[in-house]
Design a protein around this motif. Structure first.
Motif, PDB file in Angstrom:
ATOM      1  N   GLN A   1       1.245   3.528  -6.632  1.00 15.56           N
ATOM      2  CA  GLN A   1       0.339   2.798  -7.507  1.00 15.56           C
ATOM      3  C   GLN A   1      -0.968   3.557  -7.651  1.00 15.56           C
ATOM      4  N   PRO A   2      -1.757   3.216  -8.659  1.00 15.37           N
ATOM      5  CA  PRO A   2      -3.020   3.926  -8.890  1.00 15.37           C
ATOM      6  C   PRO A   2      -3.968   3.787  -7.711  1.00 15.37           C
ATOM      7  N   LYS A   3      -4.877   4.740  -7.606  1.00 22.11           N
ATOM      8  CA  LYS A   3      -5.820   4.758  -6.496  1.00 22.11           C
ATOM      9  C   LYS A   3      -6.697   3.508  -6.468  1.00 22.11           C
ATOM     10  N   TYR A   4      -7.123   3.040  -7.646  1.00 21.19           N
ATOM     11  CA  TYR A   4      -8.009   1.873  -7.658  1.00 21.19           C
ATOM     12  C   TYR A   4      -7.319   0.632  -7.106  1.00 21.19           C
ATOM     13  N   GLN A   5      -5.980   0.536  -7.279  1.00 21.45           N
ATOM     14  CA  GLN A   5      -5.254  -0.600  -6.709  1.00 21.45           C
ATOM     15  C   GLN A   5      -5.140  -0.465  -5.190  1.00 21.45           C
ATOM     16  N   LYS A   6      -4.927   0.758  -4.709  1.00 19.20           N
ATOM     17  CA  LYS A   6      -4.885   0.971  -3.265  1.00 19.20           C
ATOM     18  C   LYS A   6      -6.236   0.675  -2.630  1.00 19.20           C
ATOM     19  N   ASP A   7      -7.320   1.078  -3.317  1.00 17.44           N
ATOM     20  CA  ASP A   7      -8.662   0.764  -2.819  1.00 17.44           C
ATOM     21  C   ASP A   7      -8.869  -0.751  -2.774  1.00 17.44           C
ATOM     22  N   TYR A   8      -8.359  -1.423  -3.794  1.00 13.94           N
ATOM     23  CA  TYR A   8      -8.474  -2.894  -3.853  1.00 13.94           C
ATOM     24  C   TYR A   8      -7.758  -3.536  -2.665  1.00 13.94           C
TER      25      TYR A   8
ATOM     26  N   GLU B   1       0.827  -1.202   0.000  1.00 16.98           N
ATOM     27  CA  GLU B   1       0.000   0.000   0.000  1.00 16.98           C
ATOM     28  C   GLU B   1       0.870   1.264   0.000  1.00 16.98           C
ATOM     29  N   LYS B   2       2.090   1.174   0.549  1.00 16.44           N
ATOM     30  CA  LYS B   2       2.972   2.338   0.642  1.00 16.44           C
ATOM     31  C   LYS B   2       3.753   2.586  -0.651  1.00 16.44           C
TER      32      LYS B   2
ATOM     33  N   ASN C   1      -6.987  -2.117   0.233  1.00 16.98           N
ATOM     34  CA  ASN C   1      -7.697  -1.778   1.472  1.00 16.98           C
ATOM     35  C   ASN C   1      -8.927  -2.648   1.670  1.00 16.98           C
TER      36      ASN C   1
END
Length: 235
Positions: free
Chosen positions: A51-58, A47-48, A60
């Protein structure tokens, strides 16, 4: 005694010994999955990284699901079972419910007309199958006790003793958890206010789940006006 006579006289007992020993071995060796903590750790590291926001949302959302499975103590997916589990825990003022028992304890209750009610013990699958297994175990033990006192062959006596011991051990091993759930079930029914508290919690859950935020009339009017304006411009 030759091997043929041994097998003919003790075939059923030998099968019982083998099957129950295998079941007991698998049950004792069964462990929970150990990869949970590693997944959370690597997800935090990932997460750190950029990467794109959608991958971070995934990531999380994956962590939320993993954490929920770790702490919810019931099998998610069945809405009624979830509501029963949450209502029982929220109503448990005296901590009589052991969390590892919660998932199967939900099978002792049902929701009818938005109320949690206990299920008749004779209609609970766990109790029904447990009773049948107990009856079969008693028949096997009685049969081997007859062999133990009537047979003059040492091998038959030894096999009968081993069979009785294994049936007794396996029965004890598998009966501990159901007996604990039965005890909890009776404690819940004994506390006359427990289900009242649980049903209060259930009503709160249902009320919150049924809350729907409708579009305001201003938003609807604005959308309609915009649609009409677009139509006039096209004309």
């Amino acid at each position: 005694m030759d091997i043929t006579t041994l097998l003919n006289d003790n075939a059923l007992n030998l099968i019982i010994i083998f099957v129950l020993s295998f079941i007991g071995f698998v049950y004792r060796k069964r462990t929970k999955k150990q990869y949970f903590d590693n997944i959370i750790k690597y997800a935090d590291i990932l997460e750190k990284t950029p990467q794109p926001k959608y991958q971070k949302d995934y990531i999380n959302n994956l962590k939320k699901k993993l954490l929920w499975e770790k702490v919810c103590f019931y099998q998610s997916g069945n809405i009624n079972k979830e509501r029963i589990a949450i209502s029982l825990i929220n109503a448990d003022m005296h901590n009589i419910i052991a969390l590892p028992q919660l998932n199967l304890l939900t099978h002792y209750f049902k929701i009818k007309q938005n109320k949690i009610i206990p299920i008749n013990l004779f209609l609970i699958k766990e109790v029904l199958f447990g009773g049948i297994a107990l009856l079969l175990g008693m028949l096997i033990i009685i049969s081997n006790l007859k062999t133990l006192f009537r047979s003059t062959d040492l091998v038959n006596i030894v096999i009968a003793i081993i069979t009785i011991l294994i049936v007794t051990v396996i029965a004890g091993l598998f009966s501990i958890s159901p007996l604990k759930r039965l005890k909890t079930y009776w404690l819940i029914l004994k506390d006359r206010d427990f289900l009242k508290r649980a049903n209060v919690q259930l009503s709160m859950i249902i009320e919150e789940c049924n809350q729907v935020t409708p579009l305001s009339s201003d938003e609807v009017t604005s959308d309609d006006a915009m649609n009409e304006q677009d139509t006039k411009q096209q004309d």
